[in-house]
Design an enzyme around this catalytic site. Structure first.
Site, PDB file in Angstrom:
ATOM      1  N   GLU A 208      30.592  91.375  23.085  1.00 38.54           N
ATOM      2  CA  GLU A 208      29.283  90.713  23.189  1.00 38.54           C
ATOM      3  C   GLU A 208      28.212  91.650  23.744  1.00 38.54           C
ATOM      4  O   GLU A 208      27.196  91.198  24.251  1.00 38.54           O
ATOM      5  CB  GLU A 208      29.404  89.461  24.063  1.00 38.54           C
ATOM      6  CG  GLU A 208      30.339  88.437  23.443  1.00 38.54           C
ATOM      7  CD  GLU A 208      30.356  87.115  24.181  1.00 38.54           C
ATOM      8  OE1 GLU A 208      29.798  86.145  23.664  1.00 38.54           O
ATOM      9  OE2 GLU A 208      30.926  87.056  25.286  1.00 38.54           O
ATOM     10  N   LYS A 340      29.013  74.952  21.686  1.00 35.63           N
ATOM     11  CA  LYS A 340      29.187  75.931  20.611  1.00 35.63           C
ATOM     12  C   LYS A 340      29.365  75.148  19.306  1.00 35.63           C
ATOM     13  O   LYS A 340      30.443  74.559  19.083  1.00 35.63           O
ATOM     14  CB  LYS A 340      30.441  76.768  20.861  1.00 35.63           C
ATOM     15  CG  LYS A 340      30.360  77.729  22.055  1.00 35.63           C
ATOM     16  CD  LYS A 340      31.746  78.322  22.303  1.00 35.63           C
ATOM     17  CE  LYS A 340      31.722  79.546  23.196  1.00 35.63           C
ATOM     18  NZ  LYS A 340      33.087  79.934  23.607  1.00 35.63           N
TER      19      LYS A 340
HETATM   20  P1  PGA Z   1      34.617  83.460  22.287  1.00 35.05           P
HETATM   21  O1  PGA Z   1      34.055  83.798  23.712  1.00 35.05           O
HETATM   22  O2  PGA Z   1      33.492  83.305  21.352  1.00 35.05           O
HETATM   23  O3  PGA Z   1      35.523  84.620  21.988  1.00 35.05           O
HETATM   24  O4  PGA Z   1      35.403  82.170  22.427  1.00 35.05           O
HETATM   25  C1  PGA Z   1      32.896  83.247  24.266  1.00 35.05           C
HETATM   26  C2  PGA Z   1      33.180  82.439  25.497  1.00 35.05           C
HETATM   27  O5  PGA Z   1      34.346  82.265  25.889  1.00 35.05           O
HETATM   28  O6  PGA Z   1      32.272  81.903  26.089  1.00 35.05           O
HETATM   29 ZN    ZN Z   2      33.836  80.889  27.621  1.00 33.32          ZN
END
Ligand code: PGA
Ligand code: ZN
Length: 422
Positions: A208, A340
C-alpha cells in the site's frame, strides 16, 4: 439516457495481479468504467472473489488468478439484462441479487457484481449531471473525510517484517484536508530518511505504498513513527497520533496469537492485556482488528474496559457484512467499522451496512484494498456518504494518490467542510 453497451474484462491491479473492470456505454456516447480492487489479508467472511482456480480458464498464464470467468459472467449473464435500461444502481443490484441468490455471490463472483454496481452508479451520476459524490449528496457542502495514512507496513503486505500489518499516522489535529495531507506527507518522507539511517532499503515499498522497514517489536515500530512526527515539528498525540492495523487473524491459530518477530505467543486473555498495555505506552488513538475475525469473546472483553476515546475498528471482523455488524453491535465488540465495498459485493448493500453503522453511532472508515487500481470511486463514495475517515494506504503509488488526488480535487472545486471525528 439508456445503457447501450456493457463489457466486463480483465485488467491488472497494483500488485500486477489480474482484476476486473466493467465499461458501460450510455446512449449519449459517454463511457463509464469501474475497476475493482482486491485484498491480500482477506477476511474469511468476505463475499467471494471469483478467480479461475478451476474450470476452463484455469490453465491461463496467470496461474489460476485470472478473472476470465467473472468477465464472462458479466458479458453473458448481466449485460443482456441491462441493455436498454436507464442506469440505476439500486435496480441493477436487485437484478444481480436475483441472478445469484447464494451468500456472497458464490456463482457470478463479488468482483463481477461490484464492477456492475459501480459502473452503473457512475453512469447514473452522469445522467444526473454530477459526480458520483453528488449522486449521494446532491446539495449542500460536502464533507471531506479525515485521512489515516500508512507509514510502515508489515504482515501480509510486507513479508512479515513487522508482526502487524500497518502503523498509520492519524492527523486528527489538522483543520483541513490539505493540511492533514501535508502533515502525513512530511512524516512519510522523514520516515524514509530516518529508515535509511537505520540501514533499511527505503526504496522498497510495501503493497500500500508504506515503508517496509524491519522492526523486532511493535513497540519499536510505534516509537519510530512517533519520532518522525516530532522531527517534522508536530505534536505527538495532539496533532498526530498513531493508528495500528494488527490484522490479527493473520497471526492467530488454535487460540494463540503468535508474534513471530518478537518471538512471543499469547492466549486470548494475555493478548487483551498486551493490547491494553500497548495503547497506554504508545500514542495510539485507533486500533484495527486487534483480535482474530471469529474471536468475538476477546473483542467484547477488551471493549468492556477500553478507554472511551480509543477507536476500535472491525475490518476482518465485520467484512462489511450486515449480519456480522448486527452481531458486533449486540455484543459491543467494537465502536468503528472499516467499509470495503468489495468485501460486500454490492454498492447498495455496502451503503446499507454503512448507514446501519452510523445509526448505531459506530465510526465509519471507508477503505481501499492492498491490491488497488487507478480508479478513484472510493473517494467519491466516502464524500458522498459523509464518512468520517478514509484509509487508502500511503502517499506513494498512483493507485493510492488516485484517491487522495480526487479528494484534493473535490476540496478545490466544491464547497467542503472537513471531518473532525476526534
Ligand atoms: P487487504 O488489507 O486489502 O489486504 O485486506 C487492508 C486492510 O487490512 O485494511
Ligand atoms: Zn485491516
Amino acid at each position: 439516457m439508456k445503457i447501450s453497451r456493457l463489457w466486463g474484462y480483465q485488467i491488472l491491479d497494483s500488485r500486477g495481479k489480474p482484476t476486473l473492470a466493467a465499461t458501460l456505454l450510455l446512449s449519449d456516447g459517454s463511457v463509464h468504467t469501474a475497476r475493482i480492487p482486491s485484498g491480500a489479508s482477506t477476511g474469511l467472511h468476505e463475499a467471494r472473489e471469483l478467480r479461475d482456480q478451476d474450470g476452463k480458464f484455469a490453465e491461463s498464464m496467470y496461474g489460476g488468478s485470472s478473472v476470465y470467468q467473472a468477465c464472462e459472467n458479466i458479458n453473458d449473464l448481466v449485460t443482456p439484462q441491462l441493455i436498454g435500461h436507464h442506469p440505476d444502481f439500486f435496480k441493477a443490484d436487485q437484478m444481480l441479487r436475483e441472478l445469484d441468490t447464494s451468500d456472497g455471490f458464490q456463482s457470478i463472483g463479488a468482483n463481477a457484481a461490484l464492477a456492475i454496481s459501480i459502473s452503473v452508479a457512475k453512469a447514473q451520476a452522469h445522467a444526473h449531471g454530477g459526480s458520483l459524490a453528488r449522486l449521494f449528496q446532491p446539495e449542500g457542502s460536502l464533507k471531506l473525510p479525515m485521512p489515516m495514512v500508512n507509514i510502515l507496513s508489515g504482515g501480509a503486505h510486507a513479508r512479515n517484517i513487522i508482526d502487524i500489518q500497518d502503523v498509520l499516522a492519524l492527523p486528527h489535529g489538522a483543520t483541513s484536508f490539505h493540511e492533514a495531507m501535508s502533515w502525513v506527507s512530511a512524516i512519510r518522507e522523514v520516515a524514509s530518511i530516518e529508515g535509511s539511517k537505520l540501514g533499511a532499503a527505503t526504496n522498497l515499498t510495501a503493497d500500500e505504498g508504506g515503508l517496509a522497514i524491519e522492526f523486532g517489536s511493535i513497540e519499536a515500530a510505534c516509537e519510530f513513527v512517533a519520532s518522525c512526527i516530532s522531527i517534522v515539528g508536530l505534536r505527538v498525540g495532539a496533532d498526530v497520533s498513531l493508528a495500528i492495523d494488527f490484522a490479527a487473524t493473520q497471526f492467530y491459530q488454535d487460540g494463540i496469537y503468535r508474534l513471530a518477530k518478537s518471538d512471543r505467543s499469547y492466549t486470548s486473555d494475555e493478548f487483551i492485556s498486551y493490547i491494553q498495555k500497548l495503547i497506554t505506552s504508545q500514542p495510539i488513538l485507533s486500533i484495527e482488528d486487534p483480535f482474530a475475525e471469529d474471536d468475538w469473546r476477546s473483542w467484547s472483553a477488551f471493549m468492556s474496559d477500553a478507554p472511551a476515546n480509543l477507536q476500535v475498528i472491525g475490518d476482518d471482523l465485520f467484512t462489511t457484512n450486515l449480519a456480522r455488524l448486527e452481531r458486533g453491535i449486540d455484543e459491543e465488540a467494537s465502536n468503528a467499522i472499516l467499509i470495503k465495498p468489495n468485501q460486500n459485493g454490492l454498492l447498495s448493500s455496502t451503503l446499507e451496512v454503512f448507514e446501519r453503522a452510523q445509526s448505531a453511532k459506530f465510526r465509519t472508515i471507508v477503505s481501499a484494498r492492498s491490491g488497488e487500481t487507478e480508479d478513484s470511486w472510493l473517494a467519491d463514495l466516502a464524500v458522498g456518504w459523509r464518512a468520517e475517515q478514509i484509509k487508502v494506504g500511503s502517499t506513494h503509488g498512483s493507485d493510492r494518490t488516485a484517491k487522495w488526488n480526487r479528494l484534493f480535487e473535490l476540496e478545490a472545486t466544491e464547497t467542503c467542510e472537513f471531518s473532525k471525528p476526534f
